[in-house]
Design a protein around this motif. Sequence first.
Motif, PDB file in Angstrom:
ATOM      1  N   GLN A 522       0.710  -1.208  -0.080  1.00  0.00           N
ATOM      2  CA  GLN A 522       0.013   0.191   0.174  1.00  0.00           C
ATOM      3  C   GLN A 522       0.787   1.242  -0.249  1.00  0.00           C
ATOM      4  OE1 GLN A 522      -3.443  -0.084  -0.177  1.00  0.00           O
ATOM      5  NE2 GLN A 522      -3.004  -2.146  -0.582  1.00  0.00           N
ATOM      6  N   ILE A 523       2.116   1.245   0.961  1.00  0.00           N
ATOM      7  CA  ILE A 523       2.903   2.406   0.730  1.00  0.00           C
ATOM      8  C   ILE A 523       3.372   2.633  -0.680  1.00  0.00           C
ATOM      9  CG2 ILE A 523       4.828   3.350   1.791  1.00  0.00           C
ATOM     10  CD1 ILE A 523       4.107   1.827   4.447  1.00  0.00           C
ATOM     11  N   ALA A 524       3.915   1.609  -1.124  1.00  0.00           N
ATOM     12  CA  ALA A 524       4.556   1.569  -2.524  1.00  0.00           C
ATOM     13  C   ALA A 524       3.740   2.158  -3.616  1.00  0.00           C
ATOM     14  CB  ALA A 524       5.182   0.329  -3.079  1.00  0.00           C
ATOM     15  N   LEU A 525       2.319   1.647  -3.582  1.00  0.00           N
ATOM     16  CA  LEU A 525       1.559   2.103  -4.479  1.00  0.00           C
ATOM     17  C   LEU A 525       0.865   3.587  -4.210  1.00  0.00           C
ATOM     18  CD1 LEU A 525      -0.815  -0.955  -4.890  1.00  0.00           C
ATOM     19  CD2 LEU A 525       0.724  -0.377  -6.141  1.00  0.00           C
ATOM     20  N   SER A 526       1.242   4.089  -3.206  1.00  0.00           N
ATOM     21  CA  SER A 526       0.954   5.354  -2.861  1.00  0.00           C
ATOM     22  C   SER A 526       1.964   6.585  -3.195  1.00  0.00           C
ATOM     23  CB  SER A 526       0.205   5.829  -1.336  1.00  0.00           C
ATOM     24  OG  SER A 526       1.585   5.333  -0.675  1.00  0.00           O
ATOM     25  N   GLY A 527       3.079   5.645  -3.827  1.00  0.00           N
ATOM     26  CA  GLY A 527       4.187   6.683  -4.042  1.00  0.00           C
ATOM     27  C   GLY A 527       4.978   6.868  -2.852  1.00  0.00           C
ATOM     28  N   PHE A 528       5.124   5.834  -2.174  1.00  0.00           N
ATOM     29  CA  PHE A 528       6.130   5.802  -0.877  1.00  0.00           C
ATOM     30  C   PHE A 528       5.664   6.762   0.094  1.00  0.00           C
ATOM     31  CE2 PHE A 528       8.510   3.583  -4.196  1.00  0.00           C
ATOM     32  CZ  PHE A 528       8.820   2.244  -3.528  1.00  0.00           C
ATOM     33  N   LYS A 529       4.467   7.111   0.227  1.00  0.00           N
ATOM     34  CA  LYS A 529       3.802   8.063   1.397  1.00  0.00           C
ATOM     35  C   LYS A 529       3.560   7.140   2.453  1.00  0.00           C
ATOM     36  CE  LYS A 529       1.501  11.106  -2.049  1.00  0.00           C
ATOM     37  NZ  LYS A 529       0.183  11.700  -2.522  1.00  0.00           N
ATOM     38  N   PHE A 530       4.621   7.156   3.355  1.00  0.00           N
ATOM     39  CA  PHE A 530       4.558   6.261   4.638  1.00  0.00           C
ATOM     40  C   PHE A 530       3.477   6.822   5.449  1.00  0.00           C
ATOM     41  CE2 PHE A 530       8.826   5.710   2.882  1.00  0.00           C
ATOM     42  CZ  PHE A 530       9.007   4.416   3.204  1.00  0.00           C
ATOM     43  N   SER A 531       2.929   7.883   5.367  1.00  0.00           N
ATOM     44  CA  SER A 531       1.955   8.386   6.333  1.00  0.00           C
ATOM     45  C   SER A 531       0.670   7.718   6.146  1.00  0.00           C
ATOM     46  CB  SER A 531       1.672   9.965   6.070  1.00  0.00           C
ATOM     47  OG  SER A 531       1.347  10.094   4.622  1.00  0.00           O
ATOM     48  N   ASN A 536      -4.778   4.679   8.127  1.00  0.00           N
ATOM     49  CA  ASN A 536      -5.884   3.579   8.677  1.00  0.00           C
ATOM     50  C   ASN A 536      -5.486   3.086   9.868  1.00  0.00           C
ATOM     51  OD1 ASN A 536      -7.198   0.996   8.680  1.00  0.00           O
ATOM     52  ND2 ASN A 536      -7.274   1.072   6.498  1.00  0.00           N
ATOM     53  N   PRO A 537      -6.383   3.000  10.874  1.00  0.00           N
ATOM     54  CA  PRO A 537      -5.817   2.418  12.239  1.00  0.00           C
ATOM     55  C   PRO A 537      -5.802   0.735  12.480  1.00  0.00           C
ATOM     56  CG  PRO A 537      -8.294   2.716  12.241  1.00  0.00           C
ATOM     57  CD  PRO A 537      -7.712   3.288  10.696  1.00  0.00           C
ATOM     58  N   LEU A 538      -6.118   0.249  11.414  1.00  0.00           N
ATOM     59  CA  LEU A 538      -5.626  -1.207  11.399  1.00  0.00           C
ATOM     60  C   LEU A 538      -4.560  -1.738  10.702  1.00  0.00           C
ATOM     61  CD1 LEU A 538      -9.237  -2.621  10.243  1.00  0.00           C
ATOM     62  CD2 LEU A 538      -8.478  -2.302  12.544  1.00  0.00           C
ATOM     63  N   TYR A 539      -3.899  -0.914   9.983  1.00  0.00           N
ATOM     64  CA  TYR A 539      -2.521  -1.209   9.537  1.00  0.00           C
ATOM     65  C   TYR A 539      -1.396  -1.628  10.550  1.00  0.00           C
ATOM     66  CZ  TYR A 539      -4.089   0.099   4.831  1.00  0.00           C
ATOM     67  OH  TYR A 539      -4.785   0.030   3.665  1.00  0.00           O
ATOM     68  N   LEU A 540      -0.938  -0.550  11.469  1.00  0.00           N
ATOM     69  CA  LEU A 540      -0.093  -1.064  12.296  1.00  0.00           C
ATOM     70  C   LEU A 540      -0.426  -2.116  13.233  1.00  0.00           C
ATOM     71  CD1 LEU A 540       1.275   2.513  13.269  1.00  0.00           C
ATOM     72  CD2 LEU A 540       2.278   1.071  11.727  1.00  0.00           C
ATOM     73  N   PRO A 541      -1.624  -2.077  13.842  1.00  0.00           N
ATOM     74  CA  PRO A 541      -1.906  -3.186  14.677  1.00  0.00           C
ATOM     75  C   PRO A 541      -1.756  -4.668  13.972  1.00  0.00           C
ATOM     76  CG  PRO A 541      -3.510  -1.553  15.222  1.00  0.00           C
ATOM     77  CD  PRO A 541      -2.482  -1.160  13.997  1.00  0.00           C
ATOM     78  N   LEU A 542      -2.062  -4.755  12.880  1.00  0.00           N
ATOM     79  CA  LEU A 542      -2.066  -6.143  11.773  1.00  0.00           C
ATOM     80  C   LEU A 542      -0.580  -6.337  11.816  1.00  0.00           C
ATOM     81  CD1 LEU A 542      -4.454  -5.423   8.965  1.00  0.00           C
ATOM     82  CD2 LEU A 542      -4.586  -7.325  10.552  1.00  0.00           C
ATOM     83  N   VAL A 543       0.219  -5.308  11.761  1.00  0.00           N
ATOM     84  CA  VAL A 543       1.628  -5.775  11.493  1.00  0.00           C
ATOM     85  C   VAL A 543       2.594  -6.373  12.959  1.00  0.00           C
ATOM     86  CG1 VAL A 543       3.952  -4.983  10.855  1.00  0.00           C
ATOM     87  CG2 VAL A 543       1.943  -4.704   9.476  1.00  0.00           C
TER      88      VAL A 543
END
Length: 661
Positions: A522-531, A536-543
């Motif tokens: 998702q970060i790569a497809l957004s042009g490497f926008k790490f923000s 999405n509040p689920l991304y970091l907990p998922l990892v």
Amino acid sequence: MQQVSIIVAKDQVPGLLAYAGSMNLFHLIEVEDNKIPEGAKRYEALELLARSSTIKNRVTGITAVIKHLPESGLENMDAPVNNLDALSKFLDEETGKLEHSVRELEEAEGKLQTTKEQLSELSRFITGLENVGVSLEALAGRGFLTSLIGEASLETIPALERELHQITNGDLIFAITNTSEKTQTFLAIFPTTFQDRARQMTTALGTKLSPSLTGLPSDPAKAKEAIELQLSTLESEEKHLEQRRARISEESGPRVGALARLSEILEARTKALTGSSATEATVLLQAWIPKTQAAKIAEEVSKANGGLANVFFEENKNQTSHMAEESTQDSDSAPPTLVKAPSWTSPLQSVINNFGVPAYSETNPLLFMIFTFPVMYGLMFGDFGEGPLILLLGLFLWRTKRKGASLGDFFQPFVNGAELIVMLGIGTTVFGLIFGDFFGFESSMVFGFKPIFSPTEGEVSVGTVTVPRYMVFTLAFGVFHLLSGMAIGAYNLIRRAELKEAFFGPICTAWFYAAGVFVIAQIALSGFKFSIALQNPLYLPLVFVPLVLSAWKEGGMHAMELFIQSISNTFSYLRIWALNLADFYVKFAIFLALGGPAITPLSLVGAALGNLLVMILEGLIVFVQDLRLHWVEWFGKFYEGTGFPFSPYHEPTVRTVSLNG
């Protein structure tokens, strides 16, 4: 597998082992100390083992002289195969008789060879005298013609030469004329003045002296003629000895072949008994046998030994299943692994076994590697010109293997792996058609059709960055391959009812890995926008939840290792992309260097050389990298290979030998 104990009457042991050897279903094991019955003790087989080893060495020595033993037509011998002590004595006597005649022949050949070497050395010495015009008589008159010929141990020769140099003050010609396993023969020529001292010294060193060469004409030319005459006589004797060897081979070959087979039977049966226990009347053997045939085997063992052998099934605990065969596993001693698979997969199974033999508590990766191994090879090496050549080579080697022919020690591993080469040839051909690669030329140039998927064309935009499409594909392939390994790892643990280990191990690993790949994509497809990872509040907990759970269970270092390993394992699959490019550009570079892209005789030679180089060198490199991706990256997720192979008791057939006695 089923563990069994077999109690058999002592006089029926050879018959039991003969049955076991013919069935190839008994993996004999050593009887554990706590299972030796009261009043029994270990079978005393040391003396029998020593005698068996002596007989085997003697047969090996005789066979070396006979050279070619007949495969069939062995002599029918009235050998006491049903009594091990009597059989060992019989073989000791029979091989002793043959060894005597063989040793006589070897000694005669050794003496003849030594004499030939001595005469040849003397001939070279006389040639030197002839070249400078010096006669033997002149040397003798001045006291310069004394020779010593003898035999000494390998350790003694350096000291002997050194002492002779000191005694003769360096006026010495010293040559080694023959070398055996333990001794060397020598020729020494020096002034007569030192003869007595030299003889005393050589005798003191334990040297066996031979008569000196005398009676030669004084003229070097005539002396050489005399030596040549002696050499001619020796050649006639050598031919006579060769005829004698051929006669011994013809007359004794069938007998030696029968004795060799009997010695193998003695050795096999003696080794089988070393792990058993015995009383005065019975012997206890233990073995693993296939569970599906256990009842039938028990019945046949009793019948084959007239009811004087009984099979008892040991209690099995912790029942498990295995893809190779439904089996059981004893908590105290693991069963050997009997892999049941089609014969054409045996080379691939050997690749797996070289890493480690599958245990019954883990999944054999063979079923998956039948697909993934040739697929990875084709992804790196796809070419529908080279692929059919590899396929034809594999079919030729497979035919050679089926006929039982040999292509020599160097090519034998390729013959043994013929079926695997066929699989790799199919993978190379299929992906060559998909990639449109024909000996380094594009299919559109040669045949007029476009490739289905070109690994050298196409790009994927990742934000402002573009990356090769095939590179993205290989990374995606690696992700799914690694996830499949984690899934198999979870299945292995769940099957063993280790649910907690399955959750905190491969399940958490797969959860973290899949979530991490998704978020990074998702970060790569957004042009490497790490923000975007924070939006999405689920991304970091998922990892991080599975990573924290893993750290809580296994420790922080394990979690850190998991994080680093996930990245390194994934990027390892980029070697598929890199080697595919190397395959194409190496062939194309050699083609261009020799006149391409124009089609000329020279450029076609360059194309042929490039393809030959790639097929030999890169074909092996790709195989190694294919192996590495399976052994290191994939096996690390689920496979340990902690089993040991099922090695059934086997002994040679005795149909050509009488069983009376």
